[in-house]
Design an enzyme around this catalytic site. Sequence first.
Site, PDB file in Angstrom:
ATOM      1  N   GLU A 152       1.059  13.069  -8.079  1.00 58.75           N
ATOM      2  CA  GLU A 152       2.476  13.785  -7.311  1.00 58.75           C
ATOM      3  C   GLU A 152       3.485  12.694  -7.706  1.00 58.75           C
ATOM      4  OE1 GLU A 152       1.832  13.257  -3.171  1.00 58.75           O
ATOM      5  OE2 GLU A 152      -0.072  14.487  -3.204  1.00 58.75           O
ATOM      6  N   LYS A 154       6.441  10.218  -6.849  1.00 58.17           N
ATOM      7  CA  LYS A 154       6.898   9.270  -5.884  1.00 58.17           C
ATOM      8  C   LYS A 154       7.996   9.374  -5.431  1.00 58.17           C
ATOM      9  CE  LYS A 154       5.948   4.787  -4.147  1.00 58.17           C
ATOM     10  NZ  LYS A 154       7.174   4.328  -3.500  1.00 58.17           N
ATOM     11  N   LYS A 207      -3.744  10.034  -6.254  1.00 58.18           N
ATOM     12  CA  LYS A 207      -4.506  10.099  -5.042  1.00 58.18           C
ATOM     13  C   LYS A 207      -6.057  10.414  -5.279  1.00 58.18           C
ATOM     14  CE  LYS A 207      -0.632  10.627  -2.205  1.00 58.18           C
ATOM     15  NZ  LYS A 207       0.066  11.701  -1.146  1.00 58.18           N
TER      16      LYS A 207
HETATM   17  S1  IVH Z   1       1.219   8.650   0.233  1.00 59.01           S
HETATM   18  C1  IVH Z   1      -1.772   6.278   1.970  1.00 59.01           C
HETATM   19  N1  IVH Z   1       2.791  10.364  -1.609  1.00 59.01           N
HETATM   20  O1  IVH Z   1       5.732   5.714  -0.814  1.00 59.01           O
HETATM   21  C2  IVH Z   1      -0.727   6.725   1.410  1.00 59.01           C
HETATM   22  N2  IVH Z   1       3.693   8.140  -0.239  1.00 59.01           N
HETATM   23  O2  IVH Z   1       4.288   2.943  -0.429  1.00 59.01           O
HETATM   24  C3  IVH Z   1       0.542   7.147   2.145  1.00 59.01           C
HETATM   25  N3  IVH Z   1       5.962   8.087  -0.891  1.00 59.01           N
HETATM   26  O3  IVH Z   1       5.784   5.036   2.635  1.00 59.01           O
HETATM   27  C4  IVH Z   1       1.600   7.520   1.341  1.00 59.01           C
HETATM   28  N4  IVH Z   1       6.185   9.769  -2.492  1.00 59.01           N
HETATM   29  O4  IVH Z   1       7.713   6.572   1.493  1.00 59.01           O
HETATM   30  C5  IVH Z   1       2.699   9.060  -0.497  1.00 59.01           C
HETATM   31  N5  IVH Z   1       3.931  11.582  -3.060  1.00 59.01           N
HETATM   32  C6  IVH Z   1       3.851  10.572  -2.108  1.00 59.01           C
HETATM   33  C7  IVH Z   1       4.717   9.662  -1.940  1.00 59.01           C
HETATM   34  C8  IVH Z   1       4.987   8.542  -1.125  1.00 59.01           C
HETATM   35  C9  IVH Z   1       6.816   8.731  -1.848  1.00 59.01           C
HETATM   36  C10 IVH Z   1       6.650   6.562  -0.241  1.00 59.01           C
HETATM   37  C11 IVH Z   1       6.332   6.740   1.045  1.00 59.01           C
HETATM   38  C12 IVH Z   1       5.374   5.769   1.613  1.00 59.01           C
HETATM   39  C13 IVH Z   1       5.395   4.971   0.094  1.00 59.01           C
HETATM   40  C14 IVH Z   1       4.286   4.044   0.235  1.00 59.01           C
END
Ligand code: IVH
Length: 710
Positions: free
Chosen positions: A146, A148, A332
Amino acid sequence: MKNEANDAARAAQLRARLNRAAHQYYTLDAPELPDAEYDQLFQELQALEAAHPALRTPDSPTQRVGGAILDGLQPVRHRVPMLSIRTETDTSPKGAEVFDQRVRDYLASEQRRTLLKAHDERYRAEPLGPEALAVLAGQPVSYVAEPKFDGLAINLRYEDGVLVQAATRGDGETGEDVTQNIRTIRQIPLKLDGAAPPVVEVRGELYMRRDDFEALNERMRERMAAGDKAAKTFVNPRNTAAGAVRQLDPALTAQRPLSFFAYGLGEVTPPSEGGPTFGSHWQVLQALKAWGFPVSALARPAQGAPELIAFHADVAAERDALPFDIDGVVYKVDSTALQRELGFVTREPRWAVAHKYPAQEQLTTVQDIDVQVGRTGKLTPVAKLTPVFVGGVTVTNATLHNELEARRKDVRVGDTVVVRRAGDVIPEVVSVLADKRQPGAAEFTMPTTCPVCGSAVVREEGEADHRCTGGLFCPAQRKQALLHFASRRAIDVEGLGEKLVDQLVEGNVVKTLPDLYRMGFVSLAALDRMAGKSAQNLLDALQKSKQTTLARFLFALGIRHVGETTAKELARHFGKLDAVMDANADQLLQVPDVGPVVAESIHTFFQQPHNREVVEQLRAVGMAWPESEPTRAATLPLTGKTFVLTGTLPTLGRDEAKDLLEAAGAKVAGSVSKKTSYVVAGEEAGSKLDKARELGVPVIDEAGMRALLP
Ligand code: IVH
């Protein structure tokens, strides 16, 4: 011994500096330390702690996820902690391989441990499941990749399908209640679609689109130019979104266009109590979509490291063209069973990693501040920078927009500044590091004479821009005027590009537009990089360009405020060039699309003897176009007015309303802008109505609209 003491002192210093910065950034929304510098210091601390684990104190910023709570918003304890993701330090495509290898290695070590523990009654470890065994047998790991998103994480709690609470991440354990603010965001459903579990928490990223951010700042610049002391421009979309969501007044949040992408879950009713089972992250994303959340269309399944690398490259290629900022991609592990087996290290899951792209903000220094002159004479201060790699390209210039902006940011020669380059937007100076300023650096002032031609510089009432009054006498304006004249949508002279125009103007070969047509083969072939063949091609192109249309000719003259559409309307209305040149402001106002400012500008242009002279000479060198009788359409009551329809009107269908308006001479547009004359709003009017209110466009109902019709 001495070194150890030094390391401990340095770690303490870094902790204090980073904690203060985090407080300013997360809690006060007043970032002081640029991201680039924060990252640098953070990495230094991480390295120190890795080398000397004893230095890893509980108050280290590496040991926590965010900042403390403000007084104004109520704390919310997350039922399932909001984790962060480990960042892969290798930014090359190899980062994906490193992550994939780590996942496999961990599974292998788990297998060894389970085998050992199988012989020990005290442990009775769960054996690894079929997915893990398949991976250990050499199958690729299934991932979901995905973007970020560069915004802020939010937890949305739904009970029986209804949004009951929204909270920021805070420190990962406790966030802040922002339910009222979140309710104003249209992309977030207040009620879930379809069958919803009794309890579900949806997690995702709140962000602001680049175009929304640019439009917001443009409005702020206009308000500032109009003397509004409360107006200020925003630094970047992420900070704007973060500030907006933590407003104490939800009405203020509502004025900020925020967007959302869902990417995960928090607490969910367990299957044993009637909740859903998700075997994979991909299924979670599909469920989120089905419940009504925006899920990025870029997210996709990937098999093994090679497909992660391909994703990283594909998204990097698209990054600039995306409507929002991203700072990298996230990988992931897809299977939820594998995720469980991989587990966590402190606050970070082993099954996910962030793989970053080059930062879109960087530090550099200002070597000089140049003032550039555009086609219409507008003066733009431009910071000349020590070259710096930002967002994938080397940046050497950054616009300061105008004097007000340059002064507000207080950029001075020698300053260390944060430069931002995101998307196709021109690089900008975001802020200055005041504590790094050299003593004696002088404040920027706009020159009072044009830096190119020495003519007087003026700033008109109510305008933010300074202009050179030199007109075509000014070489800078002349260059831009020539390029505009020769451009594809104007006279269309093939092969007359920037480099050539520079030479023609600087060598004084071309002083006025008609001079273009007076160049001979010899003078052209004498220019740099001009072989005989290209000289002849250019002469042929010029010859061909003499036959044109009146609309193109009018557009090509570069009259201020006369774009392509206005030029076409003028040509159609007057039919003949002389009629346009001799029209007074009242006559010009009869033309659809022409308002008082445009009429005044056209009239003034043709009143100037040197402009009339240019036109005469262009005719004399052979420029020609078909002329016609004026097709002075009877002016209709709503000629020149633009309407936008929204919602359901009580008696008229949308097409009927459109027909009525157009028959009265109005234009009907699909979106609201400053140029919209009226918004006609019916039942359930949506975002167009909000936009109209925001821009101060008059809003009328069907009855009000009928009153305007003949
Ligand atoms: S998953 C356990 N997916 O990155 C995983 N986070 O450092 C939980 N973020 O707090 C987060 N895009 O603000 C996830 N596609 C994405 C994301 C994402 C941005 C940010 C989010 C999170 C931080 C983690």
